[in-house]
Design an enzyme around this catalytic site. Sequence first.
Site, short mmCIF file in Angstrom:
data_model
loop_
_atom_site.label_atom_id
_atom_site.label_comp_id
_atom_site.label_asym_id
_atom_site.label_seq_id
_atom_site.Cartn_x
_atom_site.Cartn_y
_atom_site.Cartn_z
CB SER A 42 -0.95 -0.02 1.20
OG SER A 42 -0.28 0.27 2.39
CG HIS A 155 -1.04 -5.30 4.34
ND1 HIS A 155 -0.45 -4.60 5.36
CD2 HIS A 155 -0.55 -4.79 3.20
CE1 HIS A 155 0.36 -3.67 4.84
NE2 HIS A 155 0.31 -3.77 3.54
CD GLU A 164 -0.20 -1.71 9.00
OE1 GLU A 164 0.38 -1.25 10.01
OE2 GLU A 164 0.26 -1.62 7.85
CD GLU A 205 2.43 -5.10 7.71
OE1 GLU A 205 1.94 -4.69 8.78
OE2 GLU A 205 2.91 -4.34 6.85
CG ASP A 242 -1.56 2.25 8.70
OD1 ASP A 242 -2.31 3.11 8.20
OD2 ASP A 242 -0.53 1.83 8.13
CD GLU A 287 1.05 4.14 9.74
OE1 GLU A 287 1.37 3.49 10.76
OE2 GLU A 287 1.40 3.81 8.60
CG ASP A 314 2.96 5.19 5.73
OD1 ASP A 314 4.00 5.45 5.10
OD2 ASP A 314 2.41 4.07 5.69
CE LYS A 339 5.66 2.07 5.68
NZ LYS A 339 4.40 2.32 4.93
CG HIS A 367 7.20 -3.87 9.03
ND1 HIS A 367 6.58 -5.08 9.15
CD2 HIS A 367 6.21 -2.94 9.22
CE1 HIS A 367 5.29 -4.90 9.39
NE2 HIS A 367 5.05 -3.63 9.44
CE LYS A 390 3.39 0.64 10.01
NZ LYS A 390 2.04 0.84 9.48
P1 PGA Z 1 3.11 -1.32 2.98
O1 PGA Z 1 2.15 -0.98 4.21
O2 PGA Z 1 4.42 -1.75 3.49
O3 PGA Z 1 2.34 -2.39 2.25
O4 PGA Z 1 3.19 -0.06 2.15
C1 PGA Z 1 2.61 -0.49 5.42
C2 PGA Z 1 1.87 0.75 5.85
O5 PGA Z 1 0.96 1.26 5.18
O6 PGA Z 1 2.22 1.28 6.91
ZN ZN Z 2 0.83 3.02 6.83
#
Ligand code: PGA
Ligand code: ZN
Length: 434
Positions: A42, A155, A164, A205, A242, A287, A314, A339, A367, A390
């Site tokens: 995502s 996911h 999440e 995840e 999230d 988030e 994010d 990230k 991650h 996370k």
């Molecule tokens: P992604 O999702 O690693 O699939 O982009 C993680 C997030 O949105 O925090």
């Molecule tokens: Zn996110």
Amino acid sequence: MSEIAKLEALEILDSRGNPTLAVTATLANGVKATAKVPSGASTGKREAVELRDGDKARFGGKGVLKAKSHVEGEIHNVVRGFDANDQRALDKKLCELDGTSNKARLGANAILGVSLAVARASAKDRGLPFYASLGNEGANLIPAPWFNVLNGGSHADSNVDFQEFMISPVGAPRYSEGLRAAAETFHALKAVLHKKGYSTGVGDEGGFAPQLKSNEEPIELILEAIQKAGYKPGKDLVIVLDPATSEFFEDGTYVFEKSDKSRKSPAQMVDFWKILLDRYPEIWALEDGVAEDDRAGWQQLTRTLGDRIQLIGDDNFVTNPNLFRQGIKDGIANAILIKLNQIGTLTETLECIEIARANGYGAVISHRSGETDDTSIADLAVAAGMGQIKTGSTSRGERIAKYNRFLEIERELGTKARYAGTAIYDRWQTSVKA
Ligand code: PGA
Ligand code: ZN
């Protein structure tokens, strides 16, 4: 000076079975280290470009042989002889060599692999653990993780729109106790789901990914699991969400496509969160509560809830120092998700963390949904000293590798090890509880 002598890349698989890069940097004195690059699903629109071959005959077009050849060809030729201990100069050179604003030419995967592999080699060369090499003497704060125990959205193949549902053991006295509380709650959640006849297969995840009745049901199930495991929700363990709303923001409207197909305007989305937080004071952080392109929605969300709860950006900030600075000016969020592969170099990643610190924003190391056994982000989190990470649930090897790495760091630091616990929430905790 420890010179970079050789760069090698290998096309390996990530945790979803998609190709990614492992880059090995060898120094002139024979010291070598490897870094493996993660991959998101995502993704934010403005992330640095992950270079894929596009050759449908291999891995459905997802091969990374072009990125591999860039590491071993062009990048190798230019950085050979560079000082491995001067990360800033190396990363600057990598950005210049690429020449684009989003690393589209050489690939952020190629560039990050080199940036991280050299950083790891430099740590080895100096005889330091990676966290100590990245950080300084004071790098001894182990973060309170967010464990993603229930997966939905992009996911998981379920009817849950939000991506999440996480638990954070903020009340634990030390990291290892927090990890235990999370693992025990994860098992209790499995029993709760099982009893209700829900599936207990896991998503990308490592969290459970059942078909549920609503987007709020995961919260109820998690609260029940926390209690069942013998802990107090809102005290020992808190909830973090999230929803990854950019994934279901269409033409200015939030469309709950996976569940009841209902639609919400940005203002209604903010109201939705306000009502949810009133109902569940155990939720301590949110988030991407609104979408990356919904600037007005972000401002409204921050105005409405920013003094009450941690709001993490994010998809909107994508670990990009310029976008982050602009967001701060615009009054958006009060924390950033970090990230490495969203921006592509270690130096720019550390810059975002510094901007957060300087502006009183939180920073959560993260991650990606596609991961490997690389544990660099655990060390990065300790080096950053911002107290949060996370990196998935307490299942799936690629997630556990990071959580286990903190156990090693905790042991290594001995009496110097500190655990972040509730400290970072001091700004919000009282109003959340009021
Ligand atoms: P992604 O999702 O690693 O699939 O982009 C993680 C997030 O949105 O925090
Ligand atoms: Zn996110």
